[in-house]
Design an enzyme around this catalytic site. Structure first.
Site, PDB file in Angstrom:
ATOM      1  N   HIS A 167      12.775  -6.184  48.086  1.00 52.57           N
ATOM      2  CA  HIS A 167      11.781  -5.133  47.793  1.00 52.57           C
ATOM      3  C   HIS A 167      10.974  -5.732  46.502  1.00 52.57           C
ATOM      4  O   HIS A 167       9.670  -4.889  46.150  1.00 52.57           O
ATOM      5  CB  HIS A 167      12.185  -3.807  47.961  1.00 52.57           C
ATOM      6  CG  HIS A 167      12.831  -3.410  46.717  1.00 52.57           C
ATOM      7  ND1 HIS A 167      14.334  -3.076  46.565  1.00 52.57           N
ATOM      8  CD2 HIS A 167      12.664  -3.008  45.147  1.00 52.57           C
ATOM      9  CE1 HIS A 167      14.963  -3.044  45.473  1.00 52.57           C
ATOM     10  NE2 HIS A 167      13.605  -2.708  44.607  1.00 52.57           N
ATOM     11  N   ASP A 190      18.432  -6.287  52.025  1.00 53.71           N
ATOM     12  CA  ASP A 190      17.400  -6.125  50.483  1.00 53.71           C
ATOM     13  C   ASP A 190      17.600  -7.372  49.675  1.00 53.71           C
ATOM     14  O   ASP A 190      17.679  -7.216  48.221  1.00 53.71           O
ATOM     15  CB  ASP A 190      17.646  -4.994  49.868  1.00 53.71           C
ATOM     16  CG  ASP A 190      16.583  -4.584  48.945  1.00 53.71           C
ATOM     17  OD1 ASP A 190      15.328  -5.272  48.987  1.00 53.71           O
ATOM     18  OD2 ASP A 190      16.527  -3.872  48.007  1.00 53.71           O
ATOM     19  N   GLY A 236      12.522  -1.383  37.632  1.00 54.78           N
ATOM     20  CA  GLY A 236      12.283  -2.535  36.851  1.00 54.78           C
ATOM     21  C   GLY A 236      13.672  -3.152  36.982  1.00 54.78           C
ATOM     22  O   GLY A 236      13.996  -4.405  36.638  1.00 54.78           O
ATOM     23  N   ASN A 237      14.952  -2.670  36.995  1.00 58.78           N
ATOM     24  CA  ASN A 237      16.212  -3.028  37.004  1.00 58.78           C
ATOM     25  C   ASN A 237      16.406  -3.920  38.289  1.00 58.78           C
ATOM     26  O   ASN A 237      17.485  -4.733  38.353  1.00 58.78           O
ATOM     27  CB  ASN A 237      17.155  -2.293  36.929  1.00 58.78           C
ATOM     28  CG  ASN A 237      17.581  -1.918  35.175  1.00 58.78           C
ATOM     29  OD1 ASN A 237      17.592  -0.973  34.560  1.00 58.78           O
ATOM     30  ND2 ASN A 237      18.119  -2.873  34.678  1.00 58.78           N
ATOM     31  N   SER A 238      15.813  -3.483  39.444  1.00 60.83           N
ATOM     32  CA  SER A 238      15.971  -4.003  40.740  1.00 60.83           C
ATOM     33  C   SER A 238      16.119  -5.517  40.739  1.00 60.83           C
ATOM     34  O   SER A 238      14.995  -6.203  40.193  1.00 60.83           O
ATOM     35  CB  SER A 238      14.750  -3.651  41.756  1.00 60.83           C
ATOM     36  OG  SER A 238      14.963  -2.318  42.098  1.00 60.83           O
ATOM     37  N   ILE A 296      18.715   3.299  43.213  1.00 60.77           N
ATOM     38  CA  ILE A 296      19.324   4.359  42.538  1.00 60.77           C
ATOM     39  C   ILE A 296      19.400   5.765  43.132  1.00 60.77           C
ATOM     40  O   ILE A 296      18.449   6.008  44.300  1.00 60.77           O
ATOM     41  CB  ILE A 296      18.747   4.670  41.066  1.00 60.77           C
ATOM     42  CG1 ILE A 296      17.386   5.043  41.283  1.00 60.77           C
ATOM     43  CG2 ILE A 296      19.018   3.547  40.179  1.00 60.77           C
ATOM     44  CD1 ILE A 296      16.518   5.455  39.917  1.00 60.77           C
ATOM     45  N   LEU A 335      28.042  -8.794  68.835  1.00 62.62           N
ATOM     46  CA  LEU A 335      29.088  -8.541  70.045  1.00 62.62           C
ATOM     47  C   LEU A 335      28.705  -8.373  71.267  1.00 62.62           C
ATOM     48  O   LEU A 335      29.385  -8.553  72.456  1.00 62.62           O
ATOM     49  CB  LEU A 335      30.190  -7.372  69.611  1.00 62.62           C
ATOM     50  CG  LEU A 335      31.207  -7.731  68.330  1.00 62.62           C
ATOM     51  CD1 LEU A 335      31.880  -6.379  68.030  1.00 62.62           C
ATOM     52  CD2 LEU A 335      31.970  -9.083  68.635  1.00 62.62           C
TER      53      LEU A 335
END
Length: 459
Positions: free
Chosen positions: A111, A141, A213-215, A233, A270
């Site tokens: 993202h 992600d 912004g920490n992503s 979060i 499967l």
């Protein structure tokens, strides 16, 4: 800090003032370097090795602008309006982690960089480099970006399966574009799933502050080893509420290897379709409780078919891990690499059984759009995979849209779910093939997304 009320606020300030007033001036100035001859613990030495490997990532994405009125030249001329831009540029910020210094590979979130036209990577020392997108996996992600630079430092990847609740961890990233920031906390929980946003989840939950912004940033242990990629979060306000989630390195590392090798993730299956067990189904099957997943369909020629699994079987565990519902089975299946050998525990006619099977590649029917209509040249369609079908989706997936093609200029995108053409419902590639040779003046594709449905008109 926002205090609960003014009276409490004054009380807190007063207590602090009394406490500070009681301390010698030297104590108020700084903490002592040691207590009883022992140096105070600090994360600084570890972080000096970690922070050079955490980067800032900024992206620019050009989005086509389409307006039926303002794009009409006669309308603009009649009202004397200026030309409107045919596209706008969207910008975003995130973080990433260098995991291979020699080849310049950076782990981040899908993202953060997915769909971006321009990627800029900024190192801690201030150097900027153009990033190349190696591959993305929206289902977990995870994305891999590469830069070509000298003097890079990488983080070693730890075995995230050894993490325990209560372990200390540190999050490093660039929240709100403020610059590199470090927060600390503990592992609050492990194996979190069912949170929405991605199809396959096995999150580390932490109370180390993670903000926008920490992503894509790093979650490290106290040895400075990477244990997770910060991803999302849970917060009513959009800011950190002490509930953050990171993708464990054992998962992100496996995805990264496939993205580097193939540009995409090849998942196995499967060949089963299952559903949750309701109390009524439990009575019909003669099982106690509603734990597990009941098999509703077994694909012909699949590994489940070869293993002898039948509709009506209740799968209770995979590789020794109990399954509570069909979503847990699908999630566990999707997190394992292609070719993995699994052991399934199941109930049939009141008797316990154990069978083995191998995750094999799912064979999906595909179709080139040019075979349907010349206006769809450069577009490829595919049947939906088991993961999509298990979520109740129906239609065909757009697997490729050539840049610059008529479909791309009209707004069709890779990954779109096409559920109809004109007023005709489409549930499979076979149904789409039935439209070959029909060339309406206006080709309208009904596309479903998170916001509902919209039409992409190709003329």
């Amino acid at each position: 800090m926002k205090l609960p009320n003014r009276r409490l606020g004054r009380g807190l300030v007063l207590c602090c003032a009394l406490l500070l007033g009681a301390l010698p001036l030297a104590s108020r100035a700084t903490l002592p370097p040691a207590v009883d001859g022992q140096p105070l613990p600090s994360l600084a030495p570890m972080l000096k090795k970690v922070t050079p490997a955490v980067v800032n990532i900024s992206t620019k994405t050009r989005v086509q602008v389409s307006d039926p009125y303002f794009s009409d030249p006669l309308f603009r001329q009649f009202f004397g309006l200026p030309d409107v831009p045919r596209e706008r540029t969207e910008q975003s910020l995130g973080s990433g982690v260098i995991v291979d210094a020699d080849k310049g590979y950076i782990l981040t979130n899908n993202h953060v960089v997915g769909g971006a036209d321009d990627i800029t990577v900024t190192l801690q020392d201030g150097r900027n480099f153009k990033g190349t997108l190696i591959g993305t996996d929206p289902d977990t992600d995870i994305a891999v970006v590469q830069i070509h630079a000298s003097g890079l430092e990488a983080l070693p990847m730890a075995d995230s399966s050894k993490l325990q609740v209560g372990d200390f961890v540190v999050a490093v990233g660039d929240p709100f574009g403020l610059g590199q920031t470090v927060t600390s906390g503990i592992v609050s929980a492990l194996g979190r799933s069912g949170l929405g946003g991605t199809n396959y989840q096995n999150f580390i939950q932490t109370d180390a502050s993670i903000n926008p912004g920490n992503s894509g940033g790093a979650l490290v242990n106290l040895r400075g080893e990477l244990v997770g990629i910060n991803s999302m979060i849970f917060s009513p306000s959009g800011a950190s509420a002490g509930i953050g989630f990171a993708i464990p390195t054992n998962l992100s590392g496996d995805v990264m290897k496939q993205l580097i090798a193939h540009g995409r993730v090849q998942r196995g299956t499967l060949g089963l379709e299952t559903q949750d067990i309701t109390p009524r189904i439990a009575r019909l099957l003669g099982v106690s409780g509603t734990e597990g997943a009941v098999v509703t369909r077994v694909a012909d020629g699949s590994t489940a078919d070869a293993a002898g699994i039948q509709p009506g079987d209740v799968i209770t565990a995979l590789n020794g891990k109990p399954l509570h519902d069909s979503n847990e089975l699908r999630n566990s299946e999707g997190l394992l690499p292609l070719g993995s050998r699994v052991t399934l525990e199941l109930m049939r006619n009141g008797k316990e059984r154990e069978v083995g099977a191998t995750l094999a590649a799912e064979k999906l029917a595909t179709l080139a759009g040019a075979r349907l209509d010349p206006r769809l040249a450069g577009v490829d369609f595919s049947d939906l995979g088991q993961g999509d079908r298990s979520q109740g989706l129906a239609g065909v997936r757009v697997t490729e849209v050539r840049p610059g093609s008529l479909a791309a200029r009209s707004g069709l995108q890779k990954g779109d779910l096409v559920i109809g053409v004109g007023n005709r419902r489409i549930t499979s590639v076979r149904g789409l093939q039935g439209l070959a040779g029909v060339h309406p003046r206006q080709l309208a594709l009904a596309v479903a997304d998170d916001d509902g449905m919209h039409y992409v008109v190709i003329e």
